[in-house]
Design a protein around this motif. Structure first.
Motif, PDB file in Angstrom:
ATOM      1  N   MET A  62      23.929  78.814 -16.431  1.00 36.12           N
ATOM      2  CA  MET A  62      23.694  78.738 -14.987  1.00 36.12           C
ATOM      3  C   MET A  62      22.240  79.044 -14.658  1.00 36.12           C
ATOM      4  O   MET A  62      21.916  79.426 -13.531  1.00 36.12           O
ATOM      5  CB  MET A  62      24.644  79.698 -14.277  1.00 36.12           C
ATOM      6  N   GLY A  63      21.372  78.878 -15.663  1.00 36.95           N
ATOM      7  CA  GLY A  63      19.965  79.201 -15.484  1.00 36.95           C
ATOM      8  C   GLY A  63      19.126  77.975 -15.161  1.00 36.95           C
ATOM      9  O   GLY A  63      19.141  76.992 -15.895  1.00 36.95           O
ATOM     10  N   LEU A  64      18.385  78.064 -14.096  1.00 38.63           N
ATOM     11  CA  LEU A  64      17.461  76.993 -13.733  1.00 38.63           C
ATOM     12  C   LEU A  64      16.336  76.965 -14.765  1.00 38.63           C
ATOM     13  O   LEU A  64      15.868  78.017 -15.203  1.00 38.63           O
ATOM     14  CB  LEU A  64      16.891  77.305 -12.347  1.00 38.63           C
ATOM     15  N   LEU A  66      12.904  77.264 -16.367  1.00 36.82           N
ATOM     16  CA  LEU A  66      11.726  78.028 -15.962  1.00 36.82           C
ATOM     17  C   LEU A  66      10.487  77.187 -16.236  1.00 36.82           C
ATOM     18  O   LEU A  66      10.015  77.092 -17.368  1.00 36.82           O
ATOM     19  CB  LEU A  66      11.668  79.350 -16.735  1.00 36.82           C
ATOM     20  N   ASN A 120       9.226  87.915 -11.742  1.00 35.55           N
ATOM     21  CA  ASN A 120      10.601  88.136 -12.183  1.00 35.55           C
ATOM     22  C   ASN A 120      11.625  87.576 -11.197  1.00 35.55           C
ATOM     23  O   ASN A 120      12.778  87.359 -11.563  1.00 35.55           O
ATOM     24  CB  ASN A 120      10.844  89.634 -12.396  1.00 35.55           C
ATOM     25  N   GLN A 121      11.185  87.326  -9.996  1.00 33.09           N
ATOM     26  CA  GLN A 121      12.102  86.822  -8.974  1.00 33.09           C
ATOM     27  C   GLN A 121      11.899  85.331  -8.701  1.00 33.09           C
ATOM     28  O   GLN A 121      12.317  84.818  -7.667  1.00 33.09           O
ATOM     29  CB  GLN A 121      11.935  87.618  -7.666  1.00 33.09           C
ATOM     30  N   SER A 307      28.211  86.274 -19.163  1.00 34.04           N
ATOM     31  CA  SER A 307      27.271  87.078 -19.936  1.00 34.04           C
ATOM     32  C   SER A 307      25.891  86.828 -19.357  1.00 34.04           C
ATOM     33  O   SER A 307      25.375  85.713 -19.434  1.00 34.04           O
ATOM     34  CB  SER A 307      27.319  86.693 -21.416  1.00 34.04           C
ATOM     35  N   ALA A 309      22.980  89.321 -19.261  1.00 27.52           N
ATOM     36  CA  ALA A 309      22.122  90.497 -19.413  1.00 27.52           C
ATOM     37  C   ALA A 309      20.691  90.167 -19.017  1.00 27.52           C
ATOM     38  O   ALA A 309      20.172  89.097 -19.336  1.00 27.52           O
ATOM     39  CB  ALA A 309      22.160  90.990 -20.858  1.00 27.52           C
ATOM     40  N   PRO A 310      20.047  91.086 -18.340  1.00 27.09           N
ATOM     41  CA  PRO A 310      18.636  90.886 -17.996  1.00 27.09           C
ATOM     42  C   PRO A 310      17.761  91.128 -19.219  1.00 27.09           C
ATOM     43  O   PRO A 310      18.197  91.735 -20.202  1.00 27.09           O
ATOM     44  CB  PRO A 310      18.393  91.973 -16.958  1.00 27.09           C
ATOM     45  N   LEU A 311      16.536  90.655 -19.151  1.00 29.80           N
ATOM     46  CA  LEU A 311      15.550  91.127 -20.116  1.00 29.80           C
ATOM     47  C   LEU A 311      15.352  92.624 -19.890  1.00 29.80           C
ATOM     48  O   LEU A 311      15.300  93.068 -18.746  1.00 29.80           O
ATOM     49  CB  LEU A 311      14.199  90.413 -19.925  1.00 29.80           C
ATOM     50  N   GLY A 318      13.468  93.371 -11.175  1.00 24.56           N
ATOM     51  CA  GLY A 318      14.471  92.352 -11.445  1.00 24.56           C
ATOM     52  C   GLY A 318      14.161  91.714 -12.760  1.00 24.56           C
ATOM     53  O   GLY A 318      13.278  92.172 -13.492  1.00 24.56           O
ATOM     54  N   PRO A 320      14.232  87.658 -14.802  1.00 23.87           N
ATOM     55  CA  PRO A 320      14.734  86.312 -15.035  1.00 23.87           C
ATOM     56  C   PRO A 320      15.795  86.416 -16.129  1.00 23.87           C
ATOM     57  O   PRO A 320      15.703  87.272 -17.010  1.00 23.87           O
ATOM     58  CB  PRO A 320      13.509  85.557 -15.547  1.00 23.87           C
ATOM     59  N   MET A 321      16.785  85.589 -16.050  1.00 22.42           N
ATOM     60  CA  MET A 321      17.755  85.564 -17.157  1.00 22.42           C
ATOM     61  C   MET A 321      18.491  84.246 -17.082  1.00 22.42           C
ATOM     62  O   MET A 321      18.357  83.485 -16.135  1.00 22.42           O
ATOM     63  CB  MET A 321      18.696  86.757 -17.168  1.00 22.42           C
ATOM     64  N   ASN A 322      19.269  84.030 -18.092  1.00 19.30           N
ATOM     65  CA  ASN A 322      20.006  82.793 -18.252  1.00 19.30           C
ATOM     66  C   ASN A 322      21.485  83.149 -18.294  1.00 19.30           C
ATOM     67  O   ASN A 322      22.027  83.467 -19.346  1.00 19.30           O
ATOM     68  CB  ASN A 322      19.542  82.122 -19.562  1.00 19.30           C
ATOM     69  N   ILE A 324      25.291  82.965 -18.509  1.00 16.55           N
ATOM     70  CA  ILE A 324      26.139  82.091 -19.312  1.00 16.55           C
ATOM     71  C   ILE A 324      27.606  82.307 -18.941  1.00 16.55           C
ATOM     72  O   ILE A 324      28.075  83.446 -18.891  1.00 16.55           O
ATOM     73  CB  ILE A 324      25.944  82.424 -20.811  1.00 16.55           C
TER      74      ILE A 324
ATOM     75  N   ASP B 114       7.604  92.000  -8.870  1.00 18.34           N
ATOM     76  CA  ASP B 114       6.792  92.125 -10.068  1.00 18.34           C
ATOM     77  C   ASP B 114       6.574  90.786 -10.762  1.00 18.34           C
ATOM     78  O   ASP B 114       7.283  89.812 -10.500  1.00 18.34           O
ATOM     79  CB  ASP B 114       7.387  93.146 -11.045  1.00 18.34           C
ATOM     80  N   ARG B 161      19.867  76.191 -24.131  1.00 18.49           N
ATOM     81  CA  ARG B 161      20.199  77.095 -23.027  1.00 18.49           C
ATOM     82  C   ARG B 161      21.684  77.398 -22.918  1.00 18.49           C
ATOM     83  O   ARG B 161      22.073  78.434 -22.399  1.00 18.49           O
ATOM     84  CB  ARG B 161      19.672  76.541 -21.699  1.00 18.49           C
ATOM     85  N   LEU B 311      15.919  82.508 -22.446  1.00 16.87           N
ATOM     86  CA  LEU B 311      15.504  82.001 -21.137  1.00 16.87           C
ATOM     87  C   LEU B 311      15.292  80.498 -21.269  1.00 16.87           C
ATOM     88  O   LEU B 311      14.743  80.037 -22.276  1.00 16.87           O
ATOM     89  CB  LEU B 311      14.191  82.654 -20.696  1.00 16.87           C
ATOM     90  N   PRO B 312      15.699  79.742 -20.284  1.00 20.34           N
ATOM     91  CA  PRO B 312      15.498  78.284 -20.368  1.00 20.34           C
ATOM     92  C   PRO B 312      14.080  77.870 -19.982  1.00 20.34           C
ATOM     93  O   PRO B 312      13.874  77.139 -19.019  1.00 20.34           O
ATOM     94  CB  PRO B 312      16.549  77.749 -19.384  1.00 20.34           C
TER      95      PRO B 312
END
Lengths: 327, 327, 327, 327
Positions: A62-64, A66, A120-121, A307, A309-311, A318, A320-322, A324, B114, B161, B311-312
């Motif tokens: 569900m990650g756009l 980057l 990060n946002q 799933s 989890a953040p970096l 915040g 970025p994350m991917n 799943i 950030d 991804r 990360l994608p």
């Protein structure tokens, strides 16, 4: 001029905010030192139950992406910029640096390397609990001043590095209503959530991540316009009681800010104030729900192992994350 | 002077490399257009079986904190730098910018924000299949020249991804051998892998992520020295046949480069050449295996659901990520 | 724990600091709103006189190359990193993106492009007057709180965008003393300055930039060790009266912090407190004085037109720049 | 698809480009190894003469502020982003980190610090001679392939670190024509240059920097629209012979690309090809000529000492800088 965070500035809706905070705050619920907030709703039982939802072996991001084609319109939140510090073209041209450490000629070995610069946002992300303040405090009453130029000493996103594995439920409100995208400014109500859940045959349980599809990311893709920061469909402020009653652990949408814009009261992002700051619910924003929406519509299964989890960026507001979905 | 990638420079071990490539290459195995490599070993059956390993509801991060205290010693791979573009101290001081969009006074609302600057290969990460080249090509024969300053047109990390959900097996070689950390320069052998697996009571199955603990990240933590780029314990080049035979989908270690350094033949990172470039196995590096190691030792369970999506980042050679074990 | 900026913590040398501030502060001297400090010593007369020093047509840079080979040892002040976002190798390989705007084939046209990431204080630089605070204030009594995550609202380096053209005088103390480099920890005294000036046949005049060569940048080049942040020769705290009496507009050295380290009193960088914060003198640091030192020794001319404008980075604490001597 | 740099693609205007290159190329003029190009026109005599123009002691910046309010509309050339890694608000709140090196309490000492992220071509800048290629080569026939992910091995901007001190002449074409801003698409002709120079009473001499004011930066300020990359007034391709004949050392304008857009022939930026690549003339772009324009109009003096050294960024294609006029 800017106002002090402790100024008492009356505004339309002030009474609602006060009331919701009074009734639904989780401050102290998990102890004075708690920094995880609503993620505490996810215990071993919830994790195990979520994993038990995996029956088809599908994995859906569900990650756009980057990259520079994202929705950011500039300013301090630019789109992610990934820069190559070593390339294949250099290598092929015999221009890549000799290997380090006395290896001499590379004999055929080459590599690429890169550096990411990203707010990060900017893309699909979690707003952590240090991201928003209300009257001088973040979640659980921690001093907003704990977030300095060195980062967040409390509630930084890294505290949740071993969290964000839970049951995810997609409430596809746009599809339920038969539209490609809810109208900007449309406030998703408790009735919408209940009706969508009923139609999908799911119920929201303790510790769930509530993922609400408005259709916005996919309909704006490549032609973002004012996607970022502009009017958007989103959760009504008045879903706050429902989020509390259902013990929701996290929420996410395919819009820039989760909640409806323009806001329903005369306060910027009031659901952030009530749900993120006071309930301790992390907000997932700018998710790309096209694929998961299509998949759930196709197989009729709207629950999955999430799933996300953040970096573990120390002290970050915040990440970025991917995210799943595993079905 | 640098050599051309097509130069044929004889070196000690050249014959081994040629032999392993001849026998164990997966180029073409999943079609001429495949960019996923050994991740193809993970199908729905493997995903479902991995999820079925979740019985205790434990969630354990294997991601090193992303901050300036990481192991990078400078140069083009610096440690991650997270910079705050909005802080709580500013907000408390009444110095945070007024809200955008005509909202007027913030009435108590504040935020932090950030920007992350990080080499993708600086912390816990995946080396994607565009990261390493051999004689002009990356995995599956794609032209190394597909990786330009704009990124990788083939085998960029974003193609995976929706991957990296699989069974993970921790082979805790250090603990099996009764040492805090294997010696730098120690080459982990097939016998070590088999003996550790046997002692742990696990077997490696098709599509597994093989996670090998050397103890290095945790014993160097905070006093990294030459952790990054220096001598390290790691997989022997001669584990390549074993990796192939076991249909391993991914490997990861708690060292900077997965394989033993100094290398066993006169070629830089030869296992990368054989296993990443030719088998298409992504390499996870600089993982933090302290917590998972302790947990597996305590409960005797060395297999788990691994969730480690990158990360994608479009066209990236690799990605920082926070690998999660769910037991 | 950290101390509040208004704490009164007694320390060895406190009396000296108080005395120097009382006697030599320029706060209010050029009005309550002044943000230029000692640069006010440079008026049209000084600029014209400085230009009149140009007789040979020599142009000599005093800027250290901005690259990864610089002296930064990591942490939040990394070395400058310049990343190429378009390269000639891509272009030659026919891999450069088509031109924008419907131009179609490039027909032979190509380009390179790059992005610089640099701490402003990493290479040859000016410390601006917003860089250092004392007891809650920056130069001229401006509130330290004017420097937020958005930058410096007062005394940002951009206020001096049309300044830093003046007479420069090189006092080559190292050469005068017959050493390659003054010893780390050596405090350059008023007597050293006077003796060097006398030997060089120069006098310091109102509005001069005082450039003091210690030999450190050139003797450490490529083998920096603890250059950055470690012991260094530099101006004694007790040159403060002399700087004031000579109406010096700016100072610069070939060390990381201008003043001697370890410091002579039990306060970090006390000359910054007295001269930068209170006299309003910008500090030039990490300059490369090898070429100008050799040139002045060769022609016997130690005065020149200095042109050293900062980048007009809005709200910056300092700026990298390339200081130029014209003789 | 992209074309190879050696493809011979016929286009409208091809003959003109060939003719200008044949007649006006400076390749080899200053030796086969020369990397300075037209800056060679500036010798000691020119520097001394330029300094002699300083009579009033005025110092005027032509640098646009480097911040998020700049003209960049996104993509890989974002506006400069300066991020504070230490702030006064933190310091005042007692939240600034203790000093390093065992200094203990800061006793009142505080600081701010910052990191700049900027495309080198985003604000007021020099295009260096490694920035543009034609048919595989940069200035003086150097291989375009010398510009790799590691930067430019030839003609990087740092080679000119001791250059860019010269006579500057402002030809204020907009003011001469009585308009605030020349129309986008207006090609400034040789006749315009001559007429403006005559009206201003100046002549162009060997080694001059020709600074042409169109009015565009100041009329678009704060409302940039398509300033960056869009239609613009600028030098006609057909000023190339004039630039050659006058031995111009550098050119600069207050537009994003110096030359008129859309271009007059069917080639992207043809004056760059002729004048930058073949004459070796660096192009100064996005300069802010409002203040210098007003000053020259007021005192009738359109010549000055220009000091515009780039940052010595090793291998950079260009550099942000703050060009200074001294009169």
């Amino acid at each position: 001029m800017v106002s002090s965070p402790v100024d008492e500035v009356p505004f339309r809706g002030d009474d609602v905010i006060r009331d919701y905070i009074a009734k639904f705050s989780n401050w102290g619920r998990w102890g004075a030192e708690d920094q995880l907030g609503a993620l505490n709703h996810v215990g071993p039982e919830q994790v195990t139950a979520a994993a038990a939802l995996v029956r088809q072996g599908k994995v859906i991001s569900m990650g756009l992406p980057l990259d520079l084609d994202g929705p950011q319109s500039g300013g301090f939140r630019a789109n992610p910029l990934n820069m190559m510090t070593a390339t294949g073209t250099d290598y092929l041209a015999g221009k890549q640096d000799p290997l380090p450490g006395g290896f001499g000629p590379s004999k055929g070995f080459g590599f690429s390397d890169d550096v990411l610069v990203t707010p990060n946002q900017s893309g699909s992300q979690w707003d952590g609990l240090a991201h928003i303040f209300w009257k001088g405090q973040m979640y659980n009453g921690f001093d907003a001043g704990n977030v300095t130029a060195k980062g967040a000493a409390t509630c930084g996103i890294e505290v949740a590095r071993s969290k964000f594995v839970m049951r995810g439920v997609l409430l596809d409100v746009a599809r339920h209503k038969g539209v490609d995208c809810l109208e900007p400014g449309y406030a998703i109500t408790v009735e919408d959530l209940d009706a969508t859940a009923a139609a999908e045959g799911v119920e929201i349980r303790t510790g769930d991540a509530l993922i609400v599809r408005t259709g916005m990311t996919e309909t704006r893709r490549g032609n973002w316009g004012d996607y970022n920061g502009g009017p958007a469909p989103g959760l009504s402020l008045h879903t706050a009681p429902w989020l509390y009653e259902h013990d929701v652990a996290a929420i996410a949408t395919d819009t820039w800010g989760c909640e409806v814009r323009p806001n329903e009261v005369d306060l910027f992002q009031p659901l952030h104030v009530v749900a993120l700051v006071h309930m301790g619910i992390p907000f997932g924003e700018i998710w790309d729900l096209q694929a998961i929406g299509e998949d759930c519509a196709a197989d009729g299964v709207h629950e999955f192992l999430l799933s996300a989890a953040p970096l573990p960026i120390t002290g970050a507001a915040g990440s970025p994350m991917n995210a799943i979905a595993v079905k």
